[in-house]
Scaffold this active site. Structure first.
Site, short mmCIF file in Angstrom:
data_model
loop_
_atom_site.label_atom_id
_atom_site.label_comp_id
_atom_site.label_asym_id
_atom_site.label_seq_id
_atom_site.Cartn_x
_atom_site.Cartn_y
_atom_site.Cartn_z
N GLY A 1 -4.34 9.06 13.73
CA GLY A 1 -5.65 8.90 14.23
C GLY A 1 -5.82 9.70 15.37
N GLY B 1 -5.47 11.23 5.58
CA GLY B 1 -6.06 12.43 5.26
C GLY B 1 -7.19 12.16 4.16
CB THR C 1 -7.80 1.03 10.53
OG1 THR C 1 -6.75 0.35 9.77
CG2 THR C 1 -7.91 0.55 11.74
CG HIS D 1 -1.68 -1.36 1.35
ND1 HIS D 1 -1.29 -2.37 1.95
CD2 HIS D 1 -2.84 -1.60 0.67
CE1 HIS D 1 -2.43 -3.13 1.83
NE2 HIS D 1 -3.24 -2.83 1.05
CG ASP E 1 -1.98 7.50 15.77
OD1 ASP E 1 -1.63 6.62 15.32
OD2 ASP E 1 -3.24 7.56 16.31
N GLY F 1 -8.46 9.07 3.34
CA GLY F 1 -9.67 8.11 3.68
C GLY F 1 -10.56 9.01 4.80
P1 ADP Z 1 -5.07 2.39 7.63
O1 ADP Z 1 -4.36 2.26 8.89
O2 ADP Z 1 -6.31 1.61 7.31
O3 ADP Z 1 -4.47 3.10 6.44
P2 ADP Z 1 -6.01 5.22 8.36
O4 ADP Z 1 -4.69 5.90 7.97
O5 ADP Z 1 -6.83 6.23 8.16
O6 ADP Z 1 -6.13 3.80 8.13
O7 ADP Z 1 -5.93 5.47 9.99
C1 ADP Z 1 -4.93 5.23 10.68
C2 ADP Z 1 -5.28 5.41 12.20
O8 ADP Z 1 -5.91 4.37 12.66
C3 ADP Z 1 -3.89 5.17 13.12
O9 ADP Z 1 -3.22 6.44 13.34
C4 ADP Z 1 -4.79 4.80 14.58
O10 ADP Z 1 -5.12 6.13 15.11
C5 ADP Z 1 -5.88 4.35 14.02
N1 ADP Z 1 -5.88 2.88 14.37
C6 ADP Z 1 -5.37 1.87 13.70
N2 ADP Z 1 -5.58 0.64 14.25
C7 ADP Z 1 -6.25 1.11 15.37
C8 ADP Z 1 -7.12 0.22 16.36
N3 ADP Z 1 -6.82 -1.15 16.60
N4 ADP Z 1 -7.78 0.81 17.06
C9 ADP Z 1 -7.92 2.09 17.17
N5 ADP Z 1 -7.58 2.94 16.23
C10 ADP Z 1 -6.73 2.48 15.52
#
Ligand code: ADP
Ligand code: MG
Length: 591
Positions: free
Chosen positions: A552, A396, A438, A217, A550, A398
């Protein structure tokens, strides 16, 4: 560079429509992905694969006799939503149960997992086998944490052949697990790939360098090396995979040299020749190898080597015929066209009688969602950059896809006079359906949970705000299972909930309690810079993430701050249900 599109937001959907048109003898489009357009014998196990788009021939290109029965196709590099997986599996089901198989990524695990629960609840027996072949993403003693890359093919091929042979769901599952345990991959990248509409690749590898252990990815590799010769590259890949070989490995292996997107076939063949010599020198016999593009990453410049150590039964299924758009082997029996039952049609919307109070609150919820959209749009680029440090750079985009859809669904329902419950459940569904990753699954489910907690009541009081926030929080911790300190959005969410509850129960107004809680969330988000990620896509690159917060947690803090500012402002006083809730502080006020 990906350049052929009208609107980048429609890229994945329109590419899939065209793929189906070009391969109508193999696949039919259903809501959420594709299924075989030819008959599946009644009672046969259906292998359903899937993941984000942008990996062709994974995943839709592998649907056909001898391989998958269906593929759930998400947005670019983003997991399909639970509803998509569910609808594809239902349309692919031939009465023998469903095996879900896909690469181990957090977003996919969440969405496929939700779909599995729903299918089992409806009596369609469903199991899951995750593909975890990437040796760069975790040590061997934590094999269950490894990502899935080109090893998808070996697991899908053997599970698909076993299903075609009429084996039971138990047996198909057993063989898929065994194949995964005997499959190892390692990849390298020479340069990053560019999402449709983006002006820059997700990452760059400096000229003359090679990145070892890339993800599919656009996750950068785990270490950088000077560009090797072909012989050195073959030696590096073969030696690392052999060091990691499974117990009881045997002497017969499938070798797959996989191109990630822009490495030419001639180069792949050149490398394959060297790989085979090294394997032979290690007393291994190469059985029915593959060399070409099997799991790609848009226009990524890179390649990977996969080895599957065979035993007698795996060899039989590896060698069995298969006939799919992108993968054909031997002769399969001709198949009649399949009548799709229409089971994938979604049920008609039922009507509801929204109470005046709930419809008012629904309008406020839609206005809050519009604020969430605005703040995400303002920070989209920054969130993407933050996620690119150790993740895949899509946080961003997503979040934006998710909130755009959620705000639109919220507005539409609120304008129609829907209850707060309906406004928020529709918004949450739209969020997880459009965002993919996620964070999309977590935010979507959490918004839905808050809506269910608010319901369609005759009146609302202060305690309802606390209950909705607690439902929102629990949905995220229950689904994502992250603990405080894992470096996820949970590290900002829990301090937010605690600070809010303390202030609100202590008599603060809704606006003031939210403002206090938002500062706590932002402070906690900043402090995640000191943590190493233990969950999600950033985990394999933990060291790179140190010193950066982080993504998220940061987006959660930004959203909390905007929502607090909005609800503390005059705008809110114009909505009676909310102003009642806002002015009635504390649990004691619950009606
Ligand atoms: P992806 O990881 O699928 O690329 P995003 O980039 O949109 O999705 O989101 C990443 C964020 O998701 C991370 O910075 C974290 O804060 C959050 N995250 C990842 N796994 C978990 C989890 N198991 N529980 C809570 N938040 C999570
Ligand atoms: Mg990401």
């Amino acid at each position: 560079m990906t350049q052929i599109f009208d609107n980048p937001a429609d890229f994945a959907d329109e590419a899939l429509d065209g793929f189906v048109a070009a391969n109508r003898g193999y696949v039919a489009r259903v809501d959420g992905g594709v299924v075989r357009s030819t008959e599946i014998p009644a009672g046969q196990v259906s292998l359903v694969v899937g993941g984000g788009s942008g990996h062709y021939p994974a995943f839709a290109g592998l649907v056909g006799p001898g391989l998958a029965a269906g593929s759930a196709c998400g947005n670019m590099f983003a997991s399909p939503a639970a509803g998509q997986v569910y609808r594809v599996a239902k349309a692919a089901n031939a009465g023998g149960g469903v095996l879900l198989s896909y690469g181990n990524y957090a977003g996919d695990v969440l969405h496929f997992g939700q779909a599995q629960l729903r299918l089992n609840a409806e009596g369609i027996e469903t199991r899951t086998v995750l593909v975890t072949d990437d040796i760069a993403s975790a040590p061997l003693d934590q094999i269950e944490k490894r990502r899935g890359i080109a090893g998808d093919l070996t697991v899908f091929k053997i599970a698909g052949a076993a299903a075609e042979a009429g084996l039971s769901l138990d047996e198909v599952e057993r063989l898929a697990i065994k194949t995964n345990h005997r499959t190892r991959s390692l990849g390298v990248a020479f340069d990053g790939c560019t999402l449709p509409g983006a002006s820059e690749p997700l990452f760059h590898v400096p000229a003359g360098q090679m990145s070892l252990g890339l993800g599919i990815h656009g996750e950068p590799g785990i270490s950088e090396h000077p560009m090797p010769t072909a012989s050195e590259l073959a030696e590096l890949l073969v030696s690392r995979l052999l060091e990691d070989k499974p117990d009881d490995a045997g002497s017969r292996v499938v070798a797959i040299v996989n191109g990630l997107g822009t490495v030419k076939y001639d180069e792949l063949f050149l490398l394959f020749g060297k790989v085979e010599k090294l394997l032979n020198a290690a007393n291994l016999t190469v059985v029915e190898p593959e060399c070409g593009e099997l799991v790609t990453s848009l226009d990524m410049s890179g390649l990977s080597l996969t080895l599957l150590w065979l035993d007698d039964e795996l060899e039989q299924f590896w060698a069995a015929p298969a006939d799919t758009p992108a993968y054909r082997k031997g002769n399969t029996a001709p198949r009649a066209r399949r009548e799709l039952s229409g089971a994938e049609d979604t049920a008609a919307e039922d009507t509801e009688n929204a109470t005046a109070a709930s419809a008012n609150l629904g309008r406020l919820a839609a206005a809050v969602l519009a604020q969430v959209r605005d703040v995400v749009v303002e920070h989209e680029a920054e969130l993407g950059d933050l996620d690119a440090i150790a993740g895949d750079g899509d946080h961003g985009i997503g979040m934006r896809r998710g909130v755009d859809a959620a705000a639109a669904a919220g507005e539409q329902n609120a304008a129609a006079g829907a209850s707060a419950e309906r406004v928020l459940t529709a918004a949450g569904e739209a969020w997880s359906e459009r965002a993919g990753g996620t964070s999309g699954a977590l935010w979507g489910t959490a918004v839905m949970a808050a809506g269910l907690a608010l319901g369609n009541r005759d009146s609302y009081a202060g305690g309802d705000a606390t209950a909705a926030l607690s439902a929102f929080t629990n949905a995220i911790t229950e689904l994502g299972k992250a603990e405080p300190g894992d470096k996820t959005m949970v590290d900002a969410l829990l301090p937010f909930r605690d600070a809010f509850t303390e202030a609100f129960d202590g008599g603060a107004s809704l606006g003031d309690a939210l403002t206090t809680a938002a500062s706590a969330a932002n402070e906690a988000a900043r402090q995640t810079a000191d943590l190493r990620p233990l969950k999600g896509r950033a985990r394999p690159l933990a060291e790179k993430s140190l010193g950066h917060p982080d993504p998220g947690a940061v987006s959660f803090g930004l959203i909390a701050e905007r929502v607090a500012a909005y609800l503390a402002s005059d705008a809110v006083d114009s909505t009676p249900a909310a102003s009642h809730m806002a002015s009635t502080a504390g649990k004691g006020a619950t009606e």
